[in-house]
Design an enzyme around this catalytic site. Structure first.
Site, PDB file in Angstrom:
ATOM      1  N   ARG A  25      -9.941 -10.358   0.730  1.00 43.51           N
ATOM      2  CA  ARG A  25     -10.998 -11.031  -0.039  1.00 43.51           C
ATOM      3  C   ARG A  25     -11.863 -11.903   0.859  1.00 43.51           C
ATOM      4  NH1 ARG A  25      -7.027  -9.381  -2.954  1.00 43.51           N
ATOM      5  NH2 ARG A  25      -7.183  -9.068  -5.213  1.00 43.51           N
ATOM      6  N   GLY A  90      -5.631   0.811  -0.647  1.00 45.97           N
ATOM      7  CA  GLY A  90      -6.218   0.868  -1.990  1.00 45.97           C
ATOM      8  C   GLY A  90      -7.201  -0.265  -2.207  1.00 45.97           C
ATOM      9  N   SER A 163      -4.632  -0.448 -12.362  1.00 53.61           N
ATOM     10  CA  SER A 163      -4.749  -1.277 -11.163  1.00 53.61           C
ATOM     11  C   SER A 163      -5.692  -2.440 -11.424  1.00 53.61           C
ATOM     12  CB  SER A 163      -5.283  -0.448  -9.998  1.00 53.61           C
ATOM     13  OG  SER A 163      -5.631  -1.287  -8.918  1.00 53.61           O
ATOM     14  N   SER A 164      -5.261  -3.626 -11.021  1.00 53.97           N
ATOM     15  CA  SER A 164      -6.140  -4.802 -11.137  1.00 53.97           C
ATOM     16  C   SER A 164      -7.263  -4.747 -10.103  1.00 53.97           C
ATOM     17  CB  SER A 164      -5.323  -6.072 -10.921  1.00 53.97           C
ATOM     18  OG  SER A 164      -4.931  -6.180  -9.560  1.00 53.97           O
ATOM     19  N   GLN A 165      -7.094  -3.902  -9.100  1.00 54.34           N
ATOM     20  CA  GLN A 165      -8.111  -3.845  -8.032  1.00 54.34           C
ATOM     21  C   GLN A 165      -9.469  -3.401  -8.563  1.00 54.34           C
ATOM     22  OE1 GLN A 165      -6.261  -1.351  -5.113  1.00 54.34           O
ATOM     23  NE2 GLN A 165      -4.797  -2.931  -4.493  1.00 54.34           N
ATOM     24  N   ASP A 311       4.428  -5.377  -6.164  1.00 55.19           N
ATOM     25  CA  ASP A 311       4.827  -5.229  -4.754  1.00 55.19           C
ATOM     26  C   ASP A 311       6.235  -5.748  -4.488  1.00 55.19           C
ATOM     27  OD1 ASP A 311       2.318  -4.218  -4.537  1.00 55.19           O
ATOM     28  OD2 ASP A 311       1.536  -5.740  -3.163  1.00 55.19           O
ATOM     29  N   ARG A 383       6.291  -0.789   2.265  1.00 55.13           N
ATOM     30  CA  ARG A 383       7.226  -1.574   1.436  1.00 55.13           C
ATOM     31  C   ARG A 383       8.563  -0.851   1.235  1.00 55.13           C
ATOM     32  NH1 ARG A 383       4.331  -5.888   0.694  1.00 55.13           N
ATOM     33  NH2 ARG A 383       2.105  -5.612   0.295  1.00 55.13           N
TER      34      ARG A 383
HETATM   35  O1  S3P Z   1      -5.712  -6.886  -5.175  1.00 51.26           O
HETATM   36  C1  S3P Z   1      -4.788  -6.871  -4.353  1.00 51.26           C
HETATM   37  O2  S3P Z   1      -4.840  -7.498  -3.267  1.00 51.26           O
HETATM   38  C2  S3P Z   1      -3.589  -6.063  -4.661  1.00 51.26           C
HETATM   39  C3  S3P Z   1      -3.314  -5.718  -5.959  1.00 51.26           C
HETATM   40  C4  S3P Z   1      -2.085  -4.986  -6.373  1.00 51.26           C
HETATM   41  O3  S3P Z   1      -2.443  -3.671  -6.727  1.00 51.26           O
HETATM   42  P1  S3P Z   1      -2.694  -3.182  -8.248  1.00 51.26           P
HETATM   43  O4  S3P Z   1      -3.647  -4.099  -8.864  1.00 51.26           O
HETATM   44  O5  S3P Z   1      -3.232  -1.801  -8.043  1.00 51.26           O
HETATM   45  O6  S3P Z   1      -1.344  -3.181  -8.936  1.00 51.26           O
HETATM   46  C5  S3P Z   1      -1.050  -4.941  -5.245  1.00 51.26           C
HETATM   47  O7  S3P Z   1      -0.098  -3.957  -5.548  1.00 51.26           O
HETATM   48  C6  S3P Z   1      -1.690  -4.644  -3.908  1.00 51.26           C
HETATM   49  O8  S3P Z   1      -0.723  -4.631  -2.890  1.00 51.26           O
HETATM   50  C7  S3P Z   1      -2.694  -5.700  -3.541  1.00 51.26           C
HETATM   51  C1  PEP Z   2      -0.208  -1.254  -2.889  1.00 55.95           C
HETATM   52  C2  PEP Z   2      -0.479  -1.955  -1.807  1.00 55.95           C
HETATM   53  O1  PEP Z   2      -1.715  -2.136  -1.261  1.00 55.95           O
HETATM   54  P1  PEP Z   2      -3.056  -1.330  -1.564  1.00 55.95           P
HETATM   55  O2  PEP Z   2      -3.118  -1.071  -3.034  1.00 55.95           O
HETATM   56  O3  PEP Z   2      -4.151  -2.192  -1.058  1.00 55.95           O
HETATM   57  O4  PEP Z   2      -2.966  -0.031  -0.790  1.00 55.95           O
HETATM   58  C3  PEP Z   2       0.618  -2.674  -1.128  1.00 55.95           C
HETATM   59  O5  PEP Z   2       0.356  -3.417  -0.161  1.00 55.95           O
HETATM   60  O6  PEP Z   2       1.783  -2.530  -1.517  1.00 55.95           O
END
Ligand code: S3P
Ligand code: PEP
Length: 430
Positions: A25, A90, A163-165, A311, A383
Site C-alpha cells: 500500500r 495477488g 477477496s478483499s483485495q 493467511d 505459507r
Molecule cells: O490486501 C492484502 O494485503 C491481502 C489480503 C488478503 O487476501 P484476500 O483479501 O484475497 O483474502 C491476504 O490473504 C493477502 O495475503 C494480503
Molecule cells: C495470498 C497472499 O498474497 P497475495 O494475495 O498478495 O498473493 C499471501 O501472502 O498469502
C-alpha cells in the site's frame, strides 16, 4: 530448493520482517503521490512486483539502504510501455488493475502460473460498471487481464466473499476518478482487516473516504482527490511472525522474542490471542513491540474462524496438529483462492506427517497427535512451506521442497530460524 529439518528447539530474539500488506500500500500510494520516502519496506518477490508495476505506470523508485525514495505520478499514471507482470502477487495484480483504470490507454496485466489461476470476476465487473473496459483474455476472469482506462463514478455493489483485495483496489483508485463512487459490499466481507489497513493508509495519504454505518460495508468515495503520502515507516508483519511464535509454542525448551510487533490494524495479530487460547505461554509487551513465547506448555484444540485472517490458516493448522483434541478451522473457503488451494495443500501434506485431518468445502478438522518425519511438498507456496517447516522441527527427519517460495513474503525465513538454533540444511537439488 529443498531443505531438510531435524528436531529442533529455538531460542533467541528476532526482528519481525516488515509487513507485506503495508509495504504494497505504501508503495502504491507513494507512486500515486508527488514524492515520498518509505522507511524499512519489505523487499520480497511480491513487493518487488508492486515496485515494478509502479515504475511501469511512471513512478521512479530508488532504494537507498533501508529506504525507498519515490517520485510519484501525482495522480496521473501513464500507459505502460509493456505488459505488467505481477508475478506471484495477488495484491499487485488487483491493485494495478484498478490503477490501470486511471490511465488514458490500455494496460495488459499478467502473472505466473499460480496467479493466472486466481479469480478476478467481481473486480472486472465493477470496473466495467465504472466506465472502464476490463476483461480477461481467456474470458475466465483470470489473468492475462486487459484494462482500458476511463474510471468514472457510479453507485455499485461488489461481492466481498472471494477477496478483499478487489475492494482495497477500488478504495485506492476511485478517489482519483472524475466523479464520486458509492461502493457497497454484498455477501460476507472476507479478510476485512485488510480493507481497514487500506483505509488507514489512504487516509494517511490525505484522501477522504466516508464509511456508512452498516458495519463498514459501504463507502462513499468522492472523486477528483489527490494523494500526498510523504513519509511512512512500515510496521512488522504478524503473519510472518506467526511461524516463529507458533514454532516456539510447540517445542519444549524454546524461548523466542519477536521484536517490531506493535499494535496495528493487521488482523493477523490474533495469532497472539490464538496461542493464548490454545494455552501457550505468551506475553506481548505492546509498548516495546515485543512478543515472547516459551515452549513446553501443552496446547489445547480450538475452533478458529478464518474469515478475517486467511493467511494464518497454515500456521493454525500445524498448531492444531500437535494440540490435544480436535480443532476446527472454519469459514475458510477463501483460503482456496490463494497461491495454491491451501486447504487442499494442507489436507494432502499434513497427513504425510501423521496428522489426522478432514477437509470440507470451507473447513479443516484436525486431531492433534504425534508427528512423524516425512518428505513433504511445499506446493511452491510460501505459507505452506513455512508452516511445514514448523511441523518439521517437531517431527524431525523431514524434507520440504519448493522452499525458495519463502522469497514471496519472508526471504530470510530459513536464515532467521537457523540463527535461532533450528537444525535446517538447504540443498540445491529439486
Ligand atoms: O490486501 C492484502 O494485503 C491481502 C489480503 C488478503 O487476501 P484476500 O483479501 O484475497 O483474502 C491476504 O490473504 C493477502 O495475503 C494480503
Ligand atoms: C495470498 C497472499 O498474497 P497475495 O494475495 O498478495 O498473493 C499471501 O501472502 O498469502
Amino acid at each position: 530448493m529443498r531443505v531438510s529439518i531435524s528436531k529442533s528447539s529455538i531460542k533467541g530474539e528476532v526482528f519481525a520482517p516488515p509487513s507485506k500488506s503495508y509495504t504494497h500500500r505504501a508503495i502504491t500510494l507513494a507512486a500515486l503521490s508527488k514524492e515520498a520516502v518509505i522507511h524499512r519496506p519489505l523487499l520480497s518477490a511480491d513487493t518487488l512486483a508492486t515496485i515494478h508495476a509502479s515504475r511501469m505506470f511512471g513512478a521512479s523508485i530508488d532504494q537507498k539502504g533501508d529506504d525507498l525514495f519515490i517520485q510519484g505520478v501525482n495522480g496521473k499514471p501513464r500507459v505502460p510501455d509493456d505488459v505488467i507482470d505481477a508475478a506471484n502477487s495477488g495484491t499487485t495484480l488487483r491493485f494495478m488493475m484498478a490503477i490501470a483504470a486511471l490511465t488514458d490507454g490500455i494496460t495488459v496485466l499478467t502473472g505466473d502460473a499460480s496467479l493466472r489461476t486466481r479469480p478476478n470476476g467481481p473486480l472486472l465487473e465493477v470496473l466495467n460498471r465504472l466506465g472502464v473496459k476490463a476483461f480477461s483474455t481467456r474470458g475466465n476472469d483470470k489473468a492475462p487481464i486487459v484494462v482500458k482506462g476511463g474510471l468514472g463514478g457510479a453507485i455499485v455493489t461488489i461481492d466481498g466473499s472471494i477477496s478483499s483485495q478487489f475492494i482495497s483496489a477500488l478504495l485506492i483508485a476511485c478517489p482519483l476518478a472524475q466523479n464520486s463512487t458509492t461502493l457497497s459490499i454484498v455477501g460476507e466481507l472476507k479478510s476485512k482487516p485488510y480493507v481497514d489497513v487500506t483505509l488507514e493508509m489512504v487516509e494517511l495519504a490525505g484522501v477522504k473516504i466516508h464509511t456508512d454505518d452498516n458495519n463498514g460495508t459501504g463507502f462513499i468515495i468522492p472523486g477528483k482527490q489527490k494523494y500526498n503520502l510523504k513519509e511512512y515507516t512500515i510496521p512488522g508483519d504478524f503473519s510472518s511472525a506467526s511461524y516463529l511464535l507458533a514454532s516456539a509454542a510447540m517445542i519444549e525448551g524454546s524461548e523466542v522474542t519477536v521484536k517490531n510487533l506493535f499494535p496495528s490494524k493487521q488482523g493477523d495479530l490474533v495469532i497472539i490471542e490464538t496461542l493464548e487460547r490454545m494455552g501457550a505461554d505468551i506475553t506481548w509487551d505492546r509498548k516495546a513491540g515485543k512478543v515472547t513465547v516459551r515452549g513446553g506448555k501443552p496446547l489445547k484444540a480450538i475452533t478458529f474462524d478464518a474469515g478475517a485472517t486467511p493467511d494464518l490458516v497454515p500456521t493454525v493448522a500445524v498448531l492444531a496438529s500437535v494440540a490435544e483434541g480436535t480443532s476446527r478451522i472454519e469459514n475458510a473457503e477463501h483460503v482456496r483462492y490463494k497461491e495454491t488451494d491451501r486447504l487442499r495443500a494442507l489436507a494432502i501434506e499434513l497427513p504425510k506427517l501423521g496428522v489426522r485431518l478432514k477437509e470440507a468445502k470451507d473447513s479443516l478438522t484436525i486431531t492433534g497427535g504425534e508427528l512423524k518425519g516425512a518428505a513433504v511438498h511445499g506446493w511452491d507456496d510460501h505459507r505452506i512451506v513455512m508452516a511445514l517447516a514448523m511441523a518439521g522441527m517437531v517431527a524431525g527427519n523431514t524434507t520440504i521442497d519448493t522452499t525458495e517460495s519463502v522469497s514471496i513474503s519472508y526471504p530470510d525465513f530459513f536464515k532467521d530460524l537457523s540463527n535461532l538454533g533450528a537444525k535446517i540444511e538447504e540443498t540445491s537439488e529439486e
